[in-house]
Design a protein around this motif. Structure first.
Motif, short mmCIF file in Angstrom:
data_model
loop_
_atom_site.label_atom_id
_atom_site.label_comp_id
_atom_site.label_asym_id
_atom_site.label_seq_id
_atom_site.Cartn_x
_atom_site.Cartn_y
_atom_site.Cartn_z
N ASP A 255 33.17 17.61 10.06
CA ASP A 255 31.77 18.01 10.23
C ASP A 255 31.14 18.42 8.90
O ASP A 255 29.96 18.20 8.66
CB ASP A 255 31.65 19.15 11.25
N ARG A 256 31.96 18.94 7.97
CA ARG A 256 31.44 19.45 6.70
C ARG A 256 31.96 18.71 5.47
O ARG A 256 31.76 19.19 4.35
CB ARG A 256 31.77 20.95 6.60
N VAL A 257 32.60 17.59 5.65
CA VAL A 257 33.13 16.81 4.52
C VAL A 257 32.78 15.33 4.71
O VAL A 257 33.01 14.77 5.78
CB VAL A 257 34.66 16.95 4.39
N PHE A 258 32.20 14.73 3.67
CA PHE A 258 31.94 13.29 3.73
C PHE A 258 32.22 12.66 2.37
O PHE A 258 32.27 13.33 1.34
CB PHE A 258 30.49 13.00 4.15
N ARG B 177 33.71 12.69 -3.06
CA ARG B 177 34.03 13.42 -1.83
C ARG B 177 33.28 14.74 -1.88
O ARG B 177 33.42 15.51 -2.85
CB ARG B 177 35.54 13.65 -1.72
N VAL B 178 32.48 14.99 -0.85
CA VAL B 178 31.55 16.13 -0.87
C VAL B 178 31.86 17.08 0.27
O VAL B 178 32.05 16.67 1.42
CB VAL B 178 30.09 15.64 -0.73
N GLY B 179 31.91 18.37 -0.04
CA GLY B 179 32.06 19.40 0.98
C GLY B 179 30.78 20.18 1.12
O GLY B 179 30.19 20.59 0.12
N MET B 180 30.32 20.37 2.36
CA MET B 180 29.10 21.13 2.62
C MET B 180 29.49 22.59 2.88
O MET B 180 30.18 22.91 3.84
CB MET B 180 28.34 20.54 3.81
N ILE B 181 29.02 23.45 2.00
CA ILE B 181 29.35 24.88 2.06
C ILE B 181 28.17 25.64 2.65
O ILE B 181 27.07 25.63 2.10
CB ILE B 181 29.65 25.43 0.65
N VAL C 102 37.64 18.25 -3.35
CA VAL C 102 36.33 17.62 -3.29
C VAL C 102 35.79 17.49 -4.71
O VAL C 102 36.16 18.27 -5.59
CB VAL C 102 35.34 18.43 -2.41
N ASP C 103 34.95 16.51 -4.90
CA ASP C 103 34.30 16.34 -6.21
C ASP C 103 33.07 17.23 -6.33
O ASP C 103 32.73 17.68 -7.42
CB ASP C 103 33.89 14.88 -6.40
N ILE C 104 32.43 17.46 -5.17
CA ILE C 104 31.20 18.26 -5.14
C ILE C 104 31.27 19.26 -3.99
O ILE C 104 31.56 18.88 -2.85
CB ILE C 104 29.96 17.36 -4.95
N ALA C 105 31.03 20.52 -4.29
CA ALA C 105 30.87 21.55 -3.27
C ALA C 105 29.37 21.82 -3.17
O ALA C 105 28.77 22.43 -4.06
CB ALA C 105 31.62 22.82 -3.65
N TRP C 106 28.75 21.32 -2.11
CA TRP C 106 27.30 21.37 -1.95
C TRP C 106 26.93 22.58 -1.10
O TRP C 106 27.23 22.62 0.08
CB TRP C 106 26.82 20.08 -1.32
N ASN C 107 26.29 23.56 -1.69
CA ASN C 107 25.84 24.75 -0.98
C ASN C 107 24.56 24.41 -0.21
O ASN C 107 23.48 24.34 -0.78
CB ASN C 107 25.60 25.89 -1.97
N ILE C 108 24.70 24.15 1.10
CA ILE C 108 23.57 23.64 1.88
C ILE C 108 22.69 24.74 2.45
O ILE C 108 21.62 24.45 3.00
CB ILE C 108 24.06 22.74 3.02
N ASN C 109 23.10 26.00 2.36
CA ASN C 109 22.25 27.09 2.86
C ASN C 109 21.01 27.19 1.98
O ASN C 109 21.11 27.43 0.78
CB ASN C 109 23.03 28.41 2.84
#
Length: 213
Positions: A135-138, A149-153, A173-180
């Protein structure tokens, strides 16, 4: 009645007064709205929901409209998401279920914490291929050929511990994307990401990456 089903019913009765909710059997409940919308929801206490579990629930409850992962810690893997969406079954948290009932679109609902960010990514033309692992990784492959590889934080202000914990749970992951949208990663989170080998960023930085790589 299982504890999680009991809590789900109490929450619906308390916070969604317009909805009539009743226990059916095992982990299934029936929700009826004044506009005659009727929803069969299955309430799961699993910590991880995968394709096999989703298919088992569907076999046990053929009329299921929504599969709810009631625990806050619940993680959905990509196989489960693909199966449920392919069978027009909504999925996500208790909050997702509540929102979807009032929106009247339960069968197409997906986890509200990640829905808008993932929809945004799906609209980016520079992404040639997109695969959802959790759900939080694509994983996204850009038209340039670069793959990330991106993780949605989801945390408001991710700390170093949040980045390390995510990495330990879901892998590199290559990118930790802070989606808040209301916070920013702490400096310690950025430094932890650098030490692990990933970039910690907000949407403004990610959108630049998508345009330029």
């Amino acid at each position: 009645m299982n504890w999680h089903v009991n809590y789900a019913l109490k929450n619906l009765w308390k916070n969604h007064g317009e909805a009539s909710a009743q226990y059916l059997r095992d982990e299934a409940i029936k929700i009826t709205m004044p506009n005659q919308l009727v929803v069969i929801a299955v309430i799961s206490a699993a910590y991880t929901i995968n394709a096999d579990l989703s298919m088992q629930y569907h076999a046990d409850y053929p009329d299921m409209d929504f599969l709810c992962g009631y625990r806050k810690e619940c993680v959905w893997d990509g196989g489960a998401i693909s199966y449920l969406e392919g069978n027009a079954i909504g999925w996500g948290s208790a909050g997702t279920l509540g929102s979807a009932i009032f929106a009247g679109d339960v069968k197409n609902a997906s986890h509200k914490d990640y829905f808008f960010s993932y929809r945004l990514i799906r609209q980016i033309r520079s992404i040639a291929r997109l695969g959802r692992e959790f759900d939080r990784v694509f994983t996204m492959t850009l038209t340039s050929g670069r793959t990330y590889r991106v993780g949605m934080i989801m945390e408001y202000e991710p700390t170093a511990d949040a980045i390390r914990t995510f990495w330990d749970r879901f892998g590199p992951v290559d990118i930790a994307w802070n989606i808040n949208p209301n916070g920013n990663p702490t400096q310690s989170a950025i430094e932890a990401g650098t030490a692990l080998g990933c970039e910690v960023m907000k949407w403004d930085e990610l959108s630049v990456l998508l345009r330029n790589r």
